[in-house]
Write a protein that holds these residues in place. Structure first.
Motif, short mmCIF file in Angstrom:
data_model
loop_
_atom_site.label_atom_id
_atom_site.label_comp_id
_atom_site.label_asym_id
_atom_site.label_seq_id
_atom_site.Cartn_x
_atom_site.Cartn_y
_atom_site.Cartn_z
N LEU A 1 -8.25 -45.77 34.25
CA LEU A 1 -9.48 -45.43 34.96
C LEU A 1 -10.69 -46.16 34.37
CD1 LEU A 1 -8.93 -41.57 35.44
CD2 LEU A 1 -8.65 -43.39 37.15
N ARG A 2 -10.74 -46.27 33.06
CA ARG A 2 -11.86 -46.99 32.43
C ARG A 2 -11.85 -48.46 32.86
NH1 ARG A 2 -10.36 -43.91 27.85
NH2 ARG A 2 -9.23 -45.72 27.00
N ALA A 3 -10.64 -49.00 33.09
CA ALA A 3 -10.55 -50.40 33.48
C ALA A 3 -11.18 -50.65 34.85
CB ALA A 3 -9.09 -50.85 33.49
N ILE A 4 -11.29 -49.62 35.67
CA ILE A 4 -11.93 -49.79 36.99
C ILE A 4 -13.31 -49.11 37.01
CG2 ILE A 4 -9.76 -50.05 38.23
CD1 ILE A 4 -9.99 -47.11 39.09
N GLY A 5 -13.82 -48.77 35.83
CA GLY A 5 -15.19 -48.28 35.73
C GLY A 5 -15.40 -46.83 36.08
N THR A 6 -14.43 -45.98 35.84
CA THR A 6 -14.61 -44.55 36.09
C THR A 6 -13.92 -43.74 35.01
OG1 THR A 6 -14.48 -42.81 37.78
CG2 THR A 6 -12.56 -44.25 37.56
N ILE A 7 -14.11 -42.43 35.02
CA ILE A 7 -13.48 -41.53 34.05
C ILE A 7 -12.86 -40.35 34.81
CG2 ILE A 7 -14.95 -42.18 32.11
CD1 ILE A 7 -16.60 -39.66 32.63
N ARG A 8 -11.99 -39.68 34.14
CA ARG A 8 -11.28 -38.58 34.80
C ARG A 8 -12.23 -37.46 35.24
NH1 ARG A 8 -5.85 -35.67 32.47
NH2 ARG A 8 -5.83 -37.54 31.20
N ALA A 9 -13.28 -37.21 34.45
CA ALA A 9 -14.21 -36.14 34.78
C ALA A 9 -14.93 -36.36 36.10
CB ALA A 9 -15.22 -35.97 33.65
N ASP A 10 -15.00 -37.60 36.56
CA ASP A 10 -15.66 -37.90 37.83
C ASP A 10 -14.70 -37.86 39.01
OD1 ASP A 10 -18.06 -38.24 36.52
OD2 ASP A 10 -17.81 -40.42 36.30
N CYS A 11 -13.44 -37.59 38.74
CA CYS A 11 -12.41 -37.59 39.79
C CYS A 11 -11.96 -36.16 40.10
CB CYS A 11 -11.20 -38.42 39.36
SG CYS A 11 -11.57 -40.13 38.92
N TYR A 12 -11.34 -36.00 41.23
CA TYR A 12 -10.65 -34.75 41.54
C TYR A 12 -9.17 -35.00 41.28
CZ TYR A 12 -8.71 -30.84 44.21
OH TYR A 12 -8.02 -29.72 44.58
N VAL A 13 -8.59 -34.24 40.35
CA VAL A 13 -7.23 -34.47 39.87
C VAL A 13 -6.34 -33.32 40.35
CG1 VAL A 13 -5.79 -34.93 37.85
CG2 VAL A 13 -8.21 -35.57 37.83
N ALA A 14 -5.26 -33.64 41.06
CA ALA A 14 -4.41 -32.58 41.63
C ALA A 14 -2.98 -33.06 41.74
CB ALA A 14 -4.93 -32.17 43.02
N SER A 15 -2.09 -32.08 41.84
CA SER A 15 -0.69 -32.35 42.20
C SER A 15 -0.41 -31.62 43.50
CB SER A 15 0.27 -31.87 41.10
OG SER A 15 0.12 -30.48 40.86
N LEU A 16 0.49 -32.16 44.29
CA LEU A 16 0.83 -31.52 45.55
C LEU A 16 1.44 -30.14 45.30
CD1 LEU A 16 1.25 -31.40 48.57
CD2 LEU A 16 3.31 -32.79 48.28
N ALA A 17 2.46 -30.05 44.46
CA ALA A 17 3.07 -28.78 44.07
C ALA A 17 2.47 -28.36 42.73
CB ALA A 17 4.58 -28.91 43.97
N VAL A 18 2.24 -27.06 42.57
CA VAL A 18 1.60 -26.59 41.34
C VAL A 18 2.61 -26.32 40.22
CG1 VAL A 18 -0.43 -25.66 42.49
CG2 VAL A 18 1.61 -24.22 42.24
N THR A 19 3.90 -26.43 40.51
CA THR A 19 4.92 -26.34 39.46
C THR A 19 5.93 -27.48 39.68
OG1 THR A 19 6.41 -24.87 40.70
CG2 THR A 19 4.71 -23.82 39.36
N ARG A 20 6.77 -27.69 38.68
CA ARG A 20 7.71 -28.80 38.72
C ARG A 20 9.08 -28.33 39.22
NH1 ARG A 20 8.50 -33.80 36.69
NH2 ARG A 20 10.59 -34.39 35.97
N PRO A 21 9.67 -29.00 40.21
CA PRO A 21 11.01 -28.61 40.66
C PRO A 21 12.06 -28.94 39.60
CG PRO A 21 10.34 -30.64 41.73
CD PRO A 21 9.14 -30.16 40.96
N PRO A 22 13.17 -28.24 39.62
CA PRO A 22 14.24 -28.53 38.65
C PRO A 22 14.68 -29.99 38.74
CG PRO A 22 14.68 -26.48 39.81
CD PRO A 22 13.51 -27.11 40.50
N GLY A 23 14.70 -30.66 37.61
CA GLY A 23 15.11 -32.05 37.58
C GLY A 23 14.12 -33.00 38.21
N GLY A 24 12.94 -32.51 38.60
CA GLY A 24 11.95 -33.38 39.23
C GLY A 24 12.34 -33.83 40.62
N ARG A 25 13.21 -33.05 41.30
CA ARG A 25 13.65 -33.41 42.64
C ARG A 25 13.46 -32.22 43.56
NH1 ARG A 25 12.96 -37.52 40.99
NH2 ARG A 25 14.34 -39.33 40.70
N CYS A 26 12.82 -32.46 44.69
CA CYS A 26 12.51 -31.39 45.64
C CYS A 26 13.57 -31.36 46.74
CB CYS A 26 11.12 -31.62 46.23
SG CYS A 26 10.64 -30.37 47.44
N ALA A 27 14.08 -30.17 47.06
CA ALA A 27 15.08 -30.01 48.12
C ALA A 27 14.44 -30.25 49.48
CB ALA A 27 15.69 -28.62 48.05
#
Length: 265
Positions: free
Chosen positions: A151-177
């Motif tokens: 992010l610093r390489a493109i002139g921004t920082i994490r605090a200026d971004c909205y950071v999210a994941s689609l699912a709020v927990t991790r599926p077993p093995g990192g694979r969604c049924a």
């Protein structure tokens, strides 16, 4: 009468009375040696007549299974689509607390978004990594440090971004049924509609496939236009920092994508 014939006749009488049971001088009940045993008595073997009352008291034999009344089993009521809150604050509380949030079923610890709507850049990944789940923070540890450098390489920082994941927990093995994908797809577009970011950085092959309908290899180095409510949202795709740490040779391709975010600024 006398003589030898008389003696034989007397002996015959004695034998007869002996067979008749009169074999002792004293006794009140004769033995009845000439009676047939009950087991050999034909009359004893005949079943006794059953009274009408006894016949009526006996339960009828069960019907064949095909003729028995079948229990009616009600079909399960199909659940409708999950209702997702339409307001930003309600949506954030829903992600944090509601049991029906798609992708919340895999772990009791939820990793929630950080930031505000209408940020210039939204960082979106499919689900938390193992370390993220443990720390309850997206892009934690070494992967987070690499992301911050990107992010610093493109002139921004994490605090200026909205950071999210689609699912709020991790599926077993990192694979969604597959059966979970439909509701996650609805959540994806609803989340983007409420967040309204200026641009979108898709991080990891899973979210690139879901949001852009492309494999990561085909999305690298391209400015993607994500269809959102009839409009276009500019996006770029990069491999997850955890993948870049494991395969440093892919960092060049990630940099080619990141540079596209500086265009038009």
């Amino acid at each position: 009468m006398g003589g030898q014939k008389s003696a034989l006749l007397a002996e015959s009488y004695c034998d007869w009375w002996s067979l008749a049971g009169v074999d002792m001088l004293v006794g009140e009940t004769p033995t009845g040696w000439l009676d047939l045993p009950a087991a050999n008595d034909v009359a004893a073997e005949q079943p006794k007549p059953t009274s009408r009352r006894a016949i009526e008291a006996e339960p009828p034999p069960p019907l064949p299974a095909a003729l028995q009344r079948q229990e009616i089993v009600e079909a399960p009521v199909a659940k409708g689509p999950i209702e997702i809150p339409a307001e930003w604050d309600d949506f954030q509380r829903w992600l944090a607390e509601h049991p029906d949030v798609p992708g919340s079923q895999w772990d009791a610890r939820r990793v929630l978004p950080v930031g505000q709507p209408e940020a210039q850049l939204m960082l979106l990944t499919a689900w938390p990594e193992i370390d993220d789940q443990r720390e309850a923070t997206l892009f934690s540890g070494a992967t987070g440090a690499l992301l911050d450098a990107m992010l610093r390489a493109i002139g921004t920082i994490r605090a200026d971004c909205y950071v999210a994941s689609l699912a709020v927990t991790r599926p077993p093995g990192g694979r969604c049924a597959e059966e979970d994908m439909a509701e996650l797809d609805r959540l994806l577009w609803h989340h983007l509609r409420l967040a309204r970011p200026g641009r979108l950085l898709l991080i990891g092959s899973d979210i690139v496939r879901m949001a852009a309908a492309l494999p990561l290899a085909d999305a690298r180095g391209r400015l993607l236009n994500i269809n959102q409510d009839g409009g276009k949202m500019e996006a770029v795709a990069v491999a997850h920092p955890a993948m870049l740490l494991a395969r440093p040779a892919q960092k060049a391709a990630a940099w080619d994508s990141l540079k596209l975010l500086n265009q038009g600024r």
